[in-house]
Design a protein around this motif. Structure first.
Motif, PDB file in Angstrom:
ATOM      1  N   ILE A 128       0.792  -1.207  -0.078  1.00  0.00           N
ATOM      2  CA  ILE A 128       0.172  -0.014   0.007  1.00  0.00           C
ATOM      3  C   ILE A 128       0.860   1.250  -0.069  1.00  0.00           C
ATOM      4  O   ILE A 128       1.879   1.227   0.686  1.00  0.00           O
ATOM      5  N   ASP A 130       1.677   5.566  -1.902  1.00  0.00           N
ATOM      6  CA  ASP A 130       1.981   6.262  -3.188  1.00  0.00           C
ATOM      7  C   ASP A 130       3.098   5.466  -3.968  1.00  0.00           C
ATOM      8  O   ASP A 130       4.017   4.798  -3.479  1.00  0.00           O
ATOM      9  N   PHE A 145      -1.382   5.368  -6.782  1.00  0.00           N
ATOM     10  CA  PHE A 145      -1.493   4.843  -5.462  1.00  0.00           C
ATOM     11  C   PHE A 145      -1.802   3.191  -5.788  1.00  0.00           C
ATOM     12  O   PHE A 145      -2.468   2.810  -6.617  1.00  0.00           O
ATOM     13  N   ASN A 147      -2.415  -0.593  -3.856  1.00  0.00           N
ATOM     14  CA  ASN A 147      -3.017  -1.353  -2.654  1.00  0.00           C
ATOM     15  C   ASN A 147      -3.532  -2.642  -3.151  1.00  0.00           C
ATOM     16  O   ASN A 147      -4.562  -2.695  -3.650  1.00  0.00           O
ATOM     17  N   HIS A 189      -3.772   2.989  -9.101  1.00  0.00           N
ATOM     18  CA  HIS A 189      -5.154   3.613  -9.547  1.00  0.00           C
ATOM     19  C   HIS A 189      -4.807   5.306  -8.793  1.00  0.00           C
ATOM     20  O   HIS A 189      -3.485   5.688  -8.540  1.00  0.00           O
ATOM     21  N   GLY A 190      -5.678   6.022  -8.325  1.00  0.00           N
ATOM     22  CA  GLY A 190      -5.417   7.317  -7.961  1.00  0.00           C
ATOM     23  C   GLY A 190      -6.427   8.469  -8.341  1.00  0.00           C
ATOM     24  O   GLY A 190      -6.372   9.378  -7.464  1.00  0.00           O
ATOM     25  N   ILE A 233       3.218  14.728  -6.191  1.00  0.00           N
ATOM     26  CA  ILE A 233       3.623  13.620  -5.497  1.00  0.00           C
ATOM     27  C   ILE A 233       5.170  13.327  -5.919  1.00  0.00           C
ATOM     28  O   ILE A 233       5.555  12.729  -5.015  1.00  0.00           O
ATOM     29  N   ARG A 236       7.129  15.331  -3.140  1.00  0.00           N
ATOM     30  CA  ARG A 236       6.783  14.736  -1.902  1.00  0.00           C
ATOM     31  C   ARG A 236       7.674  13.533  -1.710  1.00  0.00           C
ATOM     32  O   ARG A 236       8.037  13.157  -0.483  1.00  0.00           O
TER      33      ARG A 236
END
Lengths: 238, 452
Positions: A128, A130, A145, A147, A189-190, A233, A236
């Motif tokens: 899980i 980013d 992202f 998961n 996904h995201g 993203i 970060r």
């Protein structure tokens, strides 16, 4: 020009904002004067793949994926023919797993569509977080992202990209997703497409080229908002 | 009382006091300190509740329902313990009891109204088993934290097995909740809205959960939907359907706050009015009402209680700043957000809007759910200007872009609020997700004080 997008089983495979991918495809086509319409197929509907230009297969919960699996045998042959004739497919997360030959969950083996030579095994921990990958399809990094509990082994196929941050197909943190003919499978996904407009345009272009049997260059759009969200993203996680 | 228990209570209260002085929320920390020093603290204090313990669970509406129930019970002269701030994991629950304990280490309460995060039920129930569980609804929520909704259902199932005598106050209109109760075989008290409500500005395109029967897997059919998957459902295969409704709301008007009539199962009725907005709040009121009725209370003064109900916790909380009427509301998942949008649309006046989206742990790091919300509806909500803010402002801006709605992105919430108030709008709606709530609320509170 026009395109028809087939959304498979949106009632079941609709986790993680999958609708955003459809919306993104439709809008980015329309902003260029290309008419994109969406056909939704529910369980037990018959699907005529000949009238589709893009097929979207989203993710669902394990329970929902089981319900879909029972249906797959009915569409497998037509779907396979579509893929081998360079039909465009975008398969996300659970949909990505369904592309393969099977998904092994403990002792249970769920048969997949067998469209691409890959398989998935359930791992211990869910992966899980980013994720950023670099694809050789275009220079802009793909962010999203992930998961997933499954680890997907893609054999000799070409991955969608190299993992820069995050996990990807397995715990190995090496490669993510798959590119096979005009099929793209990924755990991202995201949702995937809005923050990755180049990938969205790649999908649109491939679909148009197949449909109109000629090289297509898509008109440039103002992607400032998309780039800001994508860069945020990247910065970060840097 | 043992020295350890005494120490646990004192240290916990001190921690909470210090946090409050520093302007932080200290309840979680206070609870952790108490149970670390004295592990039986929750078990012992909870056993002192004289009449009954209510636990409120469900994806949306927990805090409002739980606080409302506490207010209803208090209006009947009952002494109530309540985790009113919405700290609903084990430590938050502990501190609700500990902070209510007297110098001798005892509590003096007739009832406890405790909201518990669904995933925390398994950690809380070993300490006490509730007499009632209110189950408000089940929607997709923070998938990276809780996993798929099926996992939440499984957790609640396990938790209920730990409390076999618990009665469940359940939303009859939510198929996921009623299927859970059906399978667990606990005694149930049901509430719901039997008929369609013409006033409800529901979306027709929203994501609906659990469209396939939880019992047999067949696709469910619906006579109608209120919103999301809430409505009148039945399974054409196994016959599972919406159960009979014990407490039913009808004659609903959303024009001036909420007005409706509740018909009790004994056919008596009560007419209610609340200044709250939002169709979904009818369910919250119904849940609290049914739970209090189950203990035999008449709720004669319910309209006075509803009129005075201002929990000041950022749920439909109003502020007045320099002539701008500001309404702050929490929205943290698609179903909640869609209902918020309906509430904004119920107010036909011209307004400005700020949407704040963070992706801290308590919000869920995954913000893909923004695309499961029908933001397109804001196009028809008489909104003059939109600013998006918070850590994921750019994602939110993108969401609006793909809805053909113009907005500006300002990452700092303080800056966003300032920019908006410089416009002197008559009405400003601020919708925030979880970790943005506390800071935004504090900022608004300060502004309200300054400008007075």
């Amino acid at each position: 020009m026009e395109l028809t997008i087939g959304h498979l089983y949106p009632d079941l495979l609709n986790l993680y904002g999958d609708r955003g991918n459809i919306r993104c495809l439709v809008k980015r086509a329309k902003w260029r004067g290309i008419d994109a319409s969406v056909k939704e197929f529910q369980l037990h509907d018959s699907i005529n793949f000949h009238e589709l230009d893009i097929v979207l297969l989203g993710g669902g919960s394990d329970r929902e994926e089981r319900l879909v699996c029972d249906e797959l045998t009915a569409i497998r042959d037509d779907f396979k023919e579509y893929v081998e004739q360079d039909g465009v497919v975008l398969a996300i997360c659970g949909g990505y797993q369904l592309l393969g030959s099977y998904y092994q969950m403990g002792d249970e083996v769920l048969p997949g569509l067998g469209l691409v030579d890959l398989y998935t095994k359930q791992g211990e921990e869910r992966l899980i977080g980013d994720i950023i990958i670099h694809s050789d399809l275009f220079p802009m990094p793909i962010t999203g992202f992930e998961n997933h509990g499954g680890r997907t082994y893609i054999n000799n196929n070409k991955p969608l990209g190299k993992v820069y941050k995050g996990f990807g197909n397995t715990d190995a943190r090496d490669y993510e997703g798959i590119c096979y003919r005009n099929v793209i499978g990924t755990y991202l996904h995201g949702p995937l497409l809005p923050k990755n407009p180049m990938l969205c345009d790649y999908v649109l272009q491939k679909a148009l080229e197949r449909k109109y049997q000629k090289p297509i260059t898509l008109e440039q759009l103002d992607d400032t908002a998309e780039q800001l969200a994508n860069q945020y993203i990247c910065e970060r996680l840097h | 009382m043992s020295i350890r228990k005494h120490a646990a209570i004192c240290c916990s209260k001190l921690a909470n006091f210090i946090c409050l002085k520093l302007g932080r929320q200290g309840v979680t920390w206070a609870g952790k300190i108490a149970i670390t020093i004295y592990p039986d603290i929750l078990k012992e204090l909870a056993s002192e509740v004289k009449k009954a313990i209510y636990v409120t669970c469900g994806t949306n509406g927990k805090t409002t329902t739980n606080n409302m129930l506490a207010a209803f019970l208090q209006s009947e002269g009952q002494r109530v313990i309540c985790n009113s701030t919405g700290s609903n994991m084990l430590n938050g629950v502990i501190s609700a009891f500990v902070l209510a304990a007297d110098k001798k280490g005892h509590i003096n309460a007739d009832y406890a109204c405790i909201e518990v995060d669904e995933a925390s039920t398994l950690r809380v129930f070993p300490h006490f088993q509730p007499d009632y569980m209110i189950l408000t609804n089940l929607f997709r929520d923070q998938l990276d934290r809780y996993g798929e909704i099926d996992i939440t259902i499984e957790l609640l199932n396990k938790a209920l097995k730990m409390a076999p005598d618990c009665r469940i106050v359940v939303n009859a209109d939510d198929v996921l909740s009623t299927a859970l109760v059906h399978q667990s075989e606990h005694p149930a008290i049901t509430y719901g809205i039997a008929e369609p409500c013409p006033d409800n500005p529901a979306s027709t395109t929203e994501i609906r959960e659990g469209q396939f029967c939880q019992l047999c897997g067949e696709k469910l059919e619906y006579h109608f939907y209120h919103f999301s998957q809430l409505g009148d459902y039945f399974c054409p295969s196994c016959g599972f359907k919406r159960p009979a409704i014990d407490y039913n709301a009808d004659m609903i008007s959303l024009r001036q706050g909420l007005s409706f009539t509740i018909t009790n199962k004994d056919k008596t009725t009560a007419s209610l009015h609340s200044n709250y907005r939002g169709f979904y709040n009818i369910y919250n009121i119904l849940a609290a009402y049914s739970a209090a009725k189950a203990e035999g209370f008449s709720l004669k003064y319910i309209n006075t209680v509803l009129e005075d109900f201002h929990p000041e916790n950022g749920r439909m909380e109003q502020f007045s700043i320099n002539g701008t009427n500001v309404l702050l509301n929490l929205a943290k998942n698609p179903a909640g957000f869609n209902q918020n949008i309906s509430a904004v649309m119920e107010d036909t006046k011209e307004k400005n809007l700020i949407v704040v989206i963070n992706d801290n742990s308590q919000d869920g790091h995954d913000i893909s759910w923004l695309w499961d919300v029908d933001f397109e509806r804001f196009a028809d909500a008489n909104i003059k200007r939109i600013i998006v803010s918070g850590l994921r402002a750019y994602d939110m801006a993108l969401r609006f872009k793909y809805s053909d709605i113009a907005c500006e992105a300002i990452l700092s919430v303080e800056e966003a609020i300032k920019t908006m108030l410089d416009d002197n709008p008559d009405n400003l709606y601020i919708l925030v997700n979880y970790t943005a709530l506390f800071g935004t609320r504090k900022r608004l509170k300060n502004l309200e004080m300054e400008k007075k």
